[in-house]
Design an enzyme around this catalytic site. Structure first.
Site, mmCIF file in Angstrom:
data_model
loop_
_atom_site.group_PDB
_atom_site.id
_atom_site.type_symbol
_atom_site.label_atom_id
_atom_site.label_comp_id
_atom_site.label_asym_id
_atom_site.label_seq_id
_atom_site.Cartn_x
_atom_site.Cartn_y
_atom_site.Cartn_z
ATOM 1 C CG ASP A 163 -2.301 0.535 0.954
ATOM 2 O OD1 ASP A 163 -2.425 1.362 0.026
ATOM 3 O OD2 ASP A 163 -3.257 0.183 1.674
ATOM 4 C CD GLU A 196 0.340 3.853 -8.045
ATOM 5 O OE1 GLU A 196 -0.639 3.181 -8.467
ATOM 6 O OE2 GLU A 196 0.683 4.938 -8.567
ATOM 7 C CD1 TRP A 197 -5.053 3.204 -3.382
ATOM 8 C CD2 TRP A 197 -3.918 5.021 -2.731
ATOM 9 N NE1 TRP A 197 -4.700 3.039 -2.066
ATOM 10 C CE2 TRP A 197 -4.014 4.131 -1.638
ATOM 11 C CE3 TRP A 197 -3.249 6.249 -2.561
ATOM 12 C CZ2 TRP A 197 -3.449 4.418 -0.391
ATOM 13 C CZ3 TRP A 197 -2.692 6.520 -1.316
ATOM 14 C CH2 TRP A 197 -2.797 5.625 -0.254
ATOM 15 N N GLY A 198 -3.074 4.491 -8.433
ATOM 16 C CA GLY A 198 -2.899 5.224 -9.692
ATOM 17 C C GLY A 198 -2.326 6.614 -9.486
ATOM 18 C CG ASP A 218 -9.543 2.274 -0.752
ATOM 19 O OD1 ASP A 218 -8.575 2.095 -1.512
ATOM 20 O OD2 ASP A 218 -9.453 2.235 0.489
HETATM 21 C C1 GLA Z 1 -5.979 1.371 1.531
HETATM 22 C C2 GLA Z 1 -6.156 0.385 0.380
HETATM 23 C C3 GLA Z 1 -7.306 -0.544 0.712
HETATM 24 C C4 GLA Z 1 -7.045 -1.287 2.006
HETATM 25 C C5 GLA Z 1 -6.773 -0.284 3.128
HETATM 26 C C6 GLA Z 1 -6.252 -0.956 4.396
HETATM 27 O O1 GLA Z 1 -7.067 2.235 1.639
HETATM 28 O O2 GLA Z 1 -6.386 1.051 -0.828
HETATM 29 O O3 GLA Z 1 -7.517 -1.469 -0.335
HETATM 30 O O4 GLA Z 1 -5.936 -2.129 1.838
HETATM 31 O O5 GLA Z 1 -5.787 0.670 2.758
HETATM 32 O O6 GLA Z 1 -6.003 -0.048 5.413
#
Ligand code: GLA
Length: 415
Positions: A163, A196-198, A218
């Site tokens: 993450d 890293e969510w992009g 998310d």
């Molecule tokens: C981030 C990630 C999620 C999850 C949470 C856990 O938000 O994007 O998918 O793993 O952390 O804390």
């Protein structure tokens, strides 16, 4: 001797004229020197993760029960083989810096849990973070990358989600490359999932770093919404799909776009669940379930174990589908499949049911990315309606199709 003196003089001069800031250690750029990754994901990985339902409330009994259920429900046989612990399994680091599981929640230790999961014919995943702490506030891997990779390998871990919380001043490509190198030096083949969510465009540089990368923030358990958490937003199915759809050129065997774990079975309507699952399959997404499979309804089970739909996701060509046409709230998606077949999906984004006359001839097209043609001119494809589970008239016949609100109709066309 003379040479030594001049070298010392040169060093002294350089030091005395170099500003202090430039004497600080410079960041090391890791990139091209990463050993090739093990090719563990020729098709998108499939499994279950603890986060969407249980968040931080996990323990070894729960994970063992999930392993049992993955076998008993048939999920394992349908292809869902990774059982992934997400955030909050962690305890403290020991005196030598090795991470330990939470001793209350995981009293038998991770090796014992991994052995149990393996004894069921499944693989086990774990979670860490490139920063000083995870998103849930547990110890991150920053400064402990090789030690953590070694520990995971000793435990028998098969999959790491990594993450991106608490990473101020951390270089993303450097951090993910460092962990990739650590995993490859660990002595065990471990799937590497970047998260890293992009934000730092991992999709554009991580092909040799990891096997999959998140492309968005998310997921939120809703079909069409955004939830503001102040500072970050979680996204509904459509919002995630709209972002992920634009990145199809970056995905392929062993390097997948990851639009996040699924929310199927977590409270959306059956139509929405079907549409969510179908769109993830059309986009060749990793299929990571996030529901409580101990209490999965027969409808959810039938949905996520639909063999024909899974085959579209797992097609060996590994080509992410494309949104070919949008017409007043209806979207027409195509995905090239092996042996000249195509998946064809109509998605209804609107709040009302729609009935149309569908003529496949209107969708003749050449896909620039795969260089394949949906050849409705010269081919008369056989048409199989996947969710209805039946053969229909061949593609040269037009047909009336009803697509309920927030639902899909999916066909497989073979020649
Ligand atoms: C981030 C990630 C999620 C999850 C949470 C856990 O938000 O994007 O998918 O793993 O952390 O804390």
């Amino acid at each position: 001797m003379k040479t030594h003196q001049s070298i010392i003089l040169l060093v002294l001069c350089t030091l005395s004229f170099t500003p202090l800031s430039a004497q600080q250690p410079q960041p090391v750029i890791f990139s091209e020197d990463i050993p090739a990754k093990p090719l563990l994901c020729p098709t998108p990985p499939m499994g279950w993760s603890s986060w969407n339902t249980f968040a931080c409330d996990i323990n070894e009994d729960l994970i063992k029960a999930m392993a049992d259920e993955m076998v008993a429900t048939g999920l394992k046989d349908a292809g869902y083989i990774y059982l992934n612990l997400d955030d909050c399994w962690h305890g403290e680091r020991d005196a030598d810096g090795f991470i330990q599981p939470d001793p209350v929640r995981f009293p038998s230790g991770m090796k014992a849990l991994a052995d149990y999961v393996h004894s069921k014919g499944l693989k086990i995943g774990i979670y860490s973070d490139a920063g000083s702490a995870t998103c849930g506030g547990k110890p991150g891997s920053l400064g402990h990358e090789y030690q953590d990779a070694l520990q995971y390998a000793r435990w028998g871990i098969d999959y790491l989600k990594y993450d991106w919380c608490n990473t101020e001043n951390v270089n993303s490509k450097g951090a993910y490359s460092l962990m990739a190198k650590a995993l490859r030096a660990s002595g065990r083949d471990i799937v590497f999932s970047l998260c890293e969510w992009g934000d730092t465009q991992a999709y554009s540089w991580a092909e040799n770093v990891g096997h999959l990368w998140r492309t968005t923030g998310d997921v939120n358990c809703c079909f069409d919404c955004e939830l503001d958490h102040g500072g970050w937003k979680s996204l509904g199915v459509l919002q995630i799909m709209d972002k992920n759809e634009k990145l199809r050129q970056f995905a392929g065997p062993n390097h997948w776009n990851d639009p996040d774990m699924m929310e199927v079975g977590n409270g959306m309507t059956e139509s929405e669940d079907r549409a969510h699952f179908s769109m993830w399959c059309m986009m060749a997404a990793p299929l990571i379930l996030g529901n409580d499979i101990r209490s999965m309804s027969p409808a959810t089970a039938a949905l996520v174990m639909n063999k024909d739909m899974i085959a579209i996701d797992q097609d060996p060509l590994g080509i992410q589908g494309l949104r070919y046409r949008t017409e007043s709230g209806l979207e027409y998606w195509l995905k090239p499949l092996q042996s000249g077949a195509w998946a064809f999906c109509i998605l209804n984004r609107t709040l009302s049911s729609r009935t149309i006359t569908l003529d496949f001839a209107d969708f003749h097209m050449f896909d620039n990315l795969s260089r394949l043609t949906f050849e409705t001119g010269s081919h008369n494809y056989k048409v199989y309606n996947i969710w209805a589970g039946k053969e229909e008239a061949p593609s040269n016949k037009s047909r009336k199709v009803t697509i309920p609100s927030h639902d899909v109709v999916v066909y497989r066309l073979t020649y």
